[in-house]
Design an enzyme around this catalytic site. Structure first.
Site, PDB file in Angstrom:
ATOM      1  CD  GLU A   3      42.174  43.362  67.469  1.00  0.00           C
ATOM      2  OE1 GLU A   3      41.061  43.914  67.585  1.00  0.00           O
ATOM      3  OE2 GLU A   3      42.881  43.053  68.447  1.00  0.00           O
ATOM      4  CG  ASP A  36      39.724  35.109  68.266  1.00  0.00           C
ATOM      5  OD1 ASP A  36      40.701  35.777  68.665  1.00  0.00           O
ATOM      6  OD2 ASP A  36      39.537  33.908  68.584  1.00  0.00           O
ATOM      7  CG  ASP A  79      47.524  31.813  70.604  1.00  0.00           C
ATOM      8  OD1 ASP A  79      47.381  32.267  71.748  1.00  0.00           O
ATOM      9  OD2 ASP A  79      46.554  31.497  69.876  1.00  0.00           O
ATOM     10  CE  LYS A 127      55.429  21.637  71.834  1.00  0.00           C
ATOM     11  NZ  LYS A 127      54.220  20.919  72.141  1.00  0.00           N
ATOM     12  CG  ASP A 153      53.731  38.814  75.839  1.00  0.00           C
ATOM     13  OD1 ASP A 153      52.900  38.630  74.930  1.00  0.00           O
ATOM     14  OD2 ASP A 153      54.198  37.881  76.522  1.00  0.00           O
TER      15      ASP A 153
HETATM   16  C1  LIG Z   1      46.598  35.297  73.060  1.00  0.00           C
HETATM   17  S1  LIG Z   1      45.026  35.602  72.408  1.00  0.00           S
HETATM   18  C2  LIG Z   1      45.061  37.376  72.132  1.00  0.00           C
HETATM   19  C3  LIG Z   1      43.679  37.958  72.027  1.00  0.00           C
HETATM   20  C4  LIG Z   1      43.637  39.485  71.850  1.00  0.00           C
HETATM   21  N1  LIG Z   1      44.244  39.891  70.617  1.00  0.00           N
HETATM   22  C5  LIG Z   1      44.281  40.163  73.017  1.00  0.00           C
HETATM   23  O1  LIG Z   1      45.358  40.769  72.816  1.00  0.00           O
HETATM   24  O2  LIG Z   1      43.722  40.145  74.114  1.00  0.00           O
HETATM   25  C6  LIG Z   1      45.151  34.969  70.771  1.00  0.00           C
HETATM   26  C7  LIG Z   1      43.827  34.923  70.057  1.00  0.00           C
HETATM   27  O3  LIG Z   1      44.048  34.557  68.716  1.00  0.00           O
HETATM   28  C8  LIG Z   1      43.060  33.630  68.314  1.00  0.00           C
HETATM   29  N2  LIG Z   1      43.639  32.839  67.213  1.00  0.00           N
HETATM   30  C9  LIG Z   1      44.839  32.228  67.196  1.00  0.00           C
HETATM   31  N3  LIG Z   1      45.059  31.645  66.000  1.00  0.00           N
HETATM   32  C10 LIG Z   1      43.956  31.896  65.260  1.00  0.00           C
HETATM   33  C11 LIG Z   1      43.582  31.563  63.929  1.00  0.00           C
HETATM   34  N4  LIG Z   1      44.393  30.879  63.117  1.00  0.00           N
HETATM   35  N5  LIG Z   1      42.379  31.985  63.489  1.00  0.00           N
HETATM   36  C12 LIG Z   1      41.555  32.704  64.293  1.00  0.00           C
HETATM   37  N6  LIG Z   1      41.863  33.047  65.553  1.00  0.00           N
HETATM   38  C13 LIG Z   1      43.057  32.662  66.029  1.00  0.00           C
HETATM   39  C14 LIG Z   1      42.722  32.837  69.549  1.00  0.00           C
HETATM   40  O4  LIG Z   1      41.442  32.268  69.489  1.00  0.00           O
HETATM   41  C15 LIG Z   1      42.852  33.903  70.642  1.00  0.00           C
HETATM   42  O5  LIG Z   1      41.632  34.538  70.923  1.00  0.00           O
END
Ligand SMILES: C[S@@+](CC[C@H](N)C(=O)[O-])C[C@H]1O[C@@H](n2cnc3c(N)ncnc32)[C@H](O)[C@@H]1O
Length: 233
Positions: free
Chosen positions: A51, A76, A125, A129, A161
């Site tokens: 994941e 993460d 995320d 942009k 979402d």
């Molecule tokens: C919006 S959160 C979603 C977290 C989880 N999947 C959830 O649904 O609750 C996005 C997560 O992706 C991680 N993330 C984003 N870009 C990343 C990257 N390039 N490498 C590692 N983690 C990343 C962020 O640190 C964050 O914890």
């Protein structure tokens, strides 16, 4: 979270036997665990699900509880979030879970070719942009990186979402001639897909509670899309 609590979690992270926190230098020539996750950590050759951007790891831990005959790795960059998944899986005594704190960009250095059987991308995320388009976890550079570790026809599952990100990903799939298996908007308005609905991540709960529709897709990669692909372009 207060910074004192965060520091306590970071300290505890150092002692979890199933949290790997490689430094940049550890990855330059390939991580020492590359190709060895099954044999040296899980002590079996069961299939591995990864994941990416797992946050607090609800999906990784939930799937691991449901499928003891498979292995699950959550990845993460944020240690404070990973702490939650580490703590929960440790308290539950789950032996089929590991976490890696690093950038998803680094997956080809952390896992070997064909080491991963299935992939989950949960509520990444959206990076709306244009200038950050290649930071989207479903953009072609990321699909290329996944192709370096996923078995042939390994399924990529994606839940979000964010409708623009969902539609963007459908375009990426079409342009790359990848194979779309399922594409569902407003998952919870449907009667089927019980399996996919059975675990909600932290962000999924937040967005569902705010009334946002949850979207889900599954696809496999077309290896031919990546001939001559260069992530530095
Ligand atoms: C919006 S959160 C979603 C977290 C989880 N999947 C959830 O649904 O609750 C996005 C997560 O992706 C991680 N993330 C984003 N870009 C990343 C990257 N390039 N490498 C590692 N983690 C990343 C962020 O640190 C964050 O914890």
């Amino acid at each position: 979270m207060g910074s004192k609590k965060k520091l306590a979690h970071f300290a505890e992270n150092l002692n979890f036997p199933h949290l790997f926190q490689p430094e940049y230098d550890d990855l330059k020539d390939g991580y020492y665990m590359q190709g060895k996750w099954g044999k040296d950590f899980f002590n079996n050759d069961n299939p591995i699900t990864l994941e990416v951007g797992c946050g607090k790891g609800e999906y990784t831990v939930g799937l691991a509880e449901k499928y003891p005959e498979r292995n699950f790795i959550g990845m993460d960059i944020k240690g404070a979030r990973l702490w939650r998944g580490c703590k929960d899986s440790f308290n539950k005594g789950l032996k089929n879970v590991a976490f890696v704190r690093n950038y998803v960009q680094m997956v080809p250095n952390i896992f070997a070719l064909d080491e991963i059987d299935e992939l989950w991308i949960t509520f990444p995320d959206p990076q709306p942009k244009k200038i950050k388009i290649n930071k989207r976890l479903t953009s072609p550079p990321f699909l290329y990186r996944y192709s370096k570790i996923l078995k042939k026809n390994g399924i990529i599952n994606f839940k979000t979402d964010n409708e623009p990100l969902f539609d963007y990903t459908l375009e990426v799939i079409e342009e790359g001639n990848h194979k779309l298996i399922n594409s569902v908007k407003d998952l919870y308005s449907l009667d089927n897909f019980d399996e996919v609905k059975s675990i909600k991540t932290h962000y999924e709960k937040l967005f569902s509670d705010q009334g946002f529709a949850i979207n889900f897709m599954q696809f496999t990669l077309n290896p031919e899309a990546f001939f001559d692909f260069n992530t530095k372009k």
